[in-house]
Enzyme design. Sequence first.
Site, PDB file in Angstrom:
ATOM      1  N   ASN A 218      -2.181   3.990  -0.262  1.00  0.00           N
ATOM      2  CA  ASN A 218      -1.995   2.516  -0.157  1.00  0.00           C
ATOM      3  C   ASN A 218      -3.234   1.857  -0.074  1.00  0.00           C
ATOM      4  OD1 ASN A 218       1.080   1.742  -0.323  1.00  0.00           O
ATOM      5  ND2 ASN A 218       1.204   2.377   1.842  1.00  0.00           N
ATOM      6  N   HIS A 223      -0.622  -1.337  -2.362  1.00  0.00           N
ATOM      7  CA  HIS A 223       0.886  -1.097  -1.928  1.00  0.00           C
ATOM      8  C   HIS A 223       1.537  -0.858  -3.400  1.00  0.00           C
ATOM      9  CE1 HIS A 223       4.700  -1.767   0.545  1.00  0.00           C
ATOM     10  NE2 HIS A 223       3.552  -1.638   1.412  1.00  0.00           N
ATOM     11  N   GLU A 253       7.591   7.071   4.136  1.00  0.00           N
ATOM     12  CA  GLU A 253       7.307   7.865   2.894  1.00  0.00           C
ATOM     13  C   GLU A 253       8.149   9.246   3.673  1.00  0.00           C
ATOM     14  OE1 GLU A 253       5.570   8.319   6.041  1.00  0.00           O
ATOM     15  OE2 GLU A 253       4.211   9.228   5.051  1.00  0.00           O
TER      16      GLU A 253
HETATM   17  P1  GH3 Z   1       0.410  12.372   6.882  1.00  0.00           P
HETATM   18  O1  GH3 Z   1      -0.021  12.970   6.153  1.00  0.00           O
HETATM   19  O2  GH3 Z   1       0.140  12.591   8.443  1.00  0.00           O
HETATM   20  O3  GH3 Z   1       2.015  12.081   6.823  1.00  0.00           O
HETATM   21  O4  GH3 Z   1      -0.372  10.681   6.904  1.00  0.00           O
HETATM   22  P2  GH3 Z   1       0.302   9.351   6.202  1.00  0.00           P
HETATM   23  O5  GH3 Z   1      -0.788   8.442   5.753  1.00  0.00           O
HETATM   24  O6  GH3 Z   1       1.106   9.699   5.281  1.00  0.00           O
HETATM   25  O7  GH3 Z   1       1.387   8.863   7.642  1.00  0.00           O
HETATM   26  P3  GH3 Z   1       1.093   7.463   8.015  1.00  0.00           P
HETATM   27  O8  GH3 Z   1       2.516   7.458   9.065  1.00  0.00           O
HETATM   28  O9  GH3 Z   1       0.005   7.097   8.707  1.00  0.00           O
HETATM   29  O10 GH3 Z   1       1.442   6.625   7.125  1.00  0.00           O
HETATM   30  C1  GH3 Z   1       2.497   5.976   6.184  1.00  0.00           C
HETATM   31  C2  GH3 Z   1       2.308   4.817   5.386  1.00  0.00           C
HETATM   32  O11 GH3 Z   1       3.410   4.784   4.471  1.00  0.00           O
HETATM   33  C3  GH3 Z   1       1.956   3.737   6.234  1.00  0.00           C
HETATM   34  C4  GH3 Z   1       2.896   2.592   5.767  1.00  0.00           C
HETATM   35  O12 GH3 Z   1       2.101   1.556   5.236  1.00  0.00           O
HETATM   36  C5  GH3 Z   1       3.412   3.162   4.284  1.00  0.00           C
HETATM   37  N1  GH3 Z   1       4.731   3.013   4.050  1.00  0.00           N
HETATM   38  C6  GH3 Z   1       5.559   2.655   4.559  1.00  0.00           C
HETATM   39  N2  GH3 Z   1       6.680   2.281   3.598  1.00  0.00           N
HETATM   40  C7  GH3 Z   1       6.172   1.933   2.672  1.00  0.00           C
HETATM   41  C8  GH3 Z   1       6.690   1.440   1.243  1.00  0.00           C
HETATM   42  O13 GH3 Z   1       7.853   1.130   1.202  1.00  0.00           O
HETATM   43  N3  GH3 Z   1       5.805   1.363   0.260  1.00  0.00           N
HETATM   44  C9  GH3 Z   1       4.623   1.354   0.312  1.00  0.00           C
HETATM   45  N4  GH3 Z   1       3.858   1.200  -0.496  1.00  0.00           N
HETATM   46  N5  GH3 Z   1       4.004   2.035   1.751  1.00  0.00           N
HETATM   47  C10 GH3 Z   1       4.861   2.003   2.616  1.00  0.00           C
HETATM   48 MG    MG Z   2       3.019  10.692   5.539  1.00  0.00          MG
END
Ligand code: GH3
Ligand code: MG
Length: 341
Positions: A218, A223, A253
């Site tokens: 992201n 996004h 995710e």
């Molecule tokens: P890890 O390897 O530890 O899982 O790190 P990560 O970055 O995948 O995990 P983290 O929980 O820090 O970040 C998850 C991100 O997912 C943050 C959030 O903004 C993004 N996200 C959640 N829902 C959506 C969505 O519907 N669309 C998009 N583009 N991003 C999303």
């Molecule tokens: Mg993750």
Amino acid sequence: MTVTREQQVELKEHLQGPDGEPTRLSQVSGDAPSRQRVMIVDDSKENIKILSTLLREEAEILFAMDGETALRKIKEYPPDIILLDVQMPGMDGHDVCRALKNDPDTENIPVIFITGLGNEDDEEFGLSLGAIDYIAKPFSPSIVQVRVKNHLAFQRLNRDLKLANKELTRLATTDFLTGVYNRRRFLELANAEIQRLKRMGHSFGVIMADIDKFKSVNDTYGHDVGDKVLIAMAQTCVNTLRDVDVVGRLGGEEFAMVLPETDLEGTELVAERLREILSEIKVPVGDVTITFTVSAGITVVSDMKDSIDNALKRADEALYEAKEGGRNQVVTARGDRETSS
Ligand code: GH3
Ligand code: MG
Ligand code: MG
């Protein structure tokens, strides 16, 4: 009762539109809603003529002159309403109505009796067989016209409501972005698997998979690209797993999967294959493509006292270990290996 070929031809000609074109609407192309159909069942040619003249503006007219033919045609090309004569040689209208109501394919098609048997008992009997209306002969043409029109309007409303309901259910059970089950529906289906385990002893696998460093996707690409990755992830899970497997997006995710009738080894194999396939997916971003990896925690549910909450908790702990262990890997929940063999 046999209908001569001349009678059939005469009636078919009668049922054609003024320009000689049949009133069937099956030839209408495009998205126009298909025309409703009325099936007239009567052993009298005259009655069919009168009724079809009255109703041809409202609907496509189909007809049959005996019960057996009516049942066959109704099954082949279901009408929206059936006008059914009671007194016919051979299979009478009551027999036809019973047969229709006993067949799941036809039980919901409304039947209106049109009959010379006009007393109260006959009417009550006809309605008790499941008919929605009863019109006594001799009938008033305008009243028949209005009644059938009203029933057709009700049918249209019913059809539209069913479609709207279906769409509402879809919206309430799927994840808007990826099209897989949402959290609520996933948990319902996972709980149904627990019930199957209790009834039939079928164990099942659970996979929790989370995209690695998704935040940086992201942050780096925006996004929209993040959304593309989520869609690619969901589609790949659905395409890789069997039709009976259940894929849900628990949030963000994080995805979860239920694999009916699968033991620990099977679940490990599937999760590992999925991890590999996902690591090879290329998501186009402008002129370049990006890749991503996934960590997964898995567990099996084989104990009747187990619950989905607990299974997801175990899988989540294993997923945490996979992240701790360097990501892009599958970890089996603690304890599963000892209890599964
Ligand atoms: P890890 O390897 O530890 O899982 O790190 P990560 O970055 O995948 O995990 P983290 O929980 O820090 O970040 C998850 C991100 O997912 C943050 C959030 O903004 C993004 N996200 C959640 N829902 C959506 C969505 O519907 N669309 C998009 N583009 N991003 C999303
Ligand atoms: Mg993750
Ligand atoms: Mg008759």
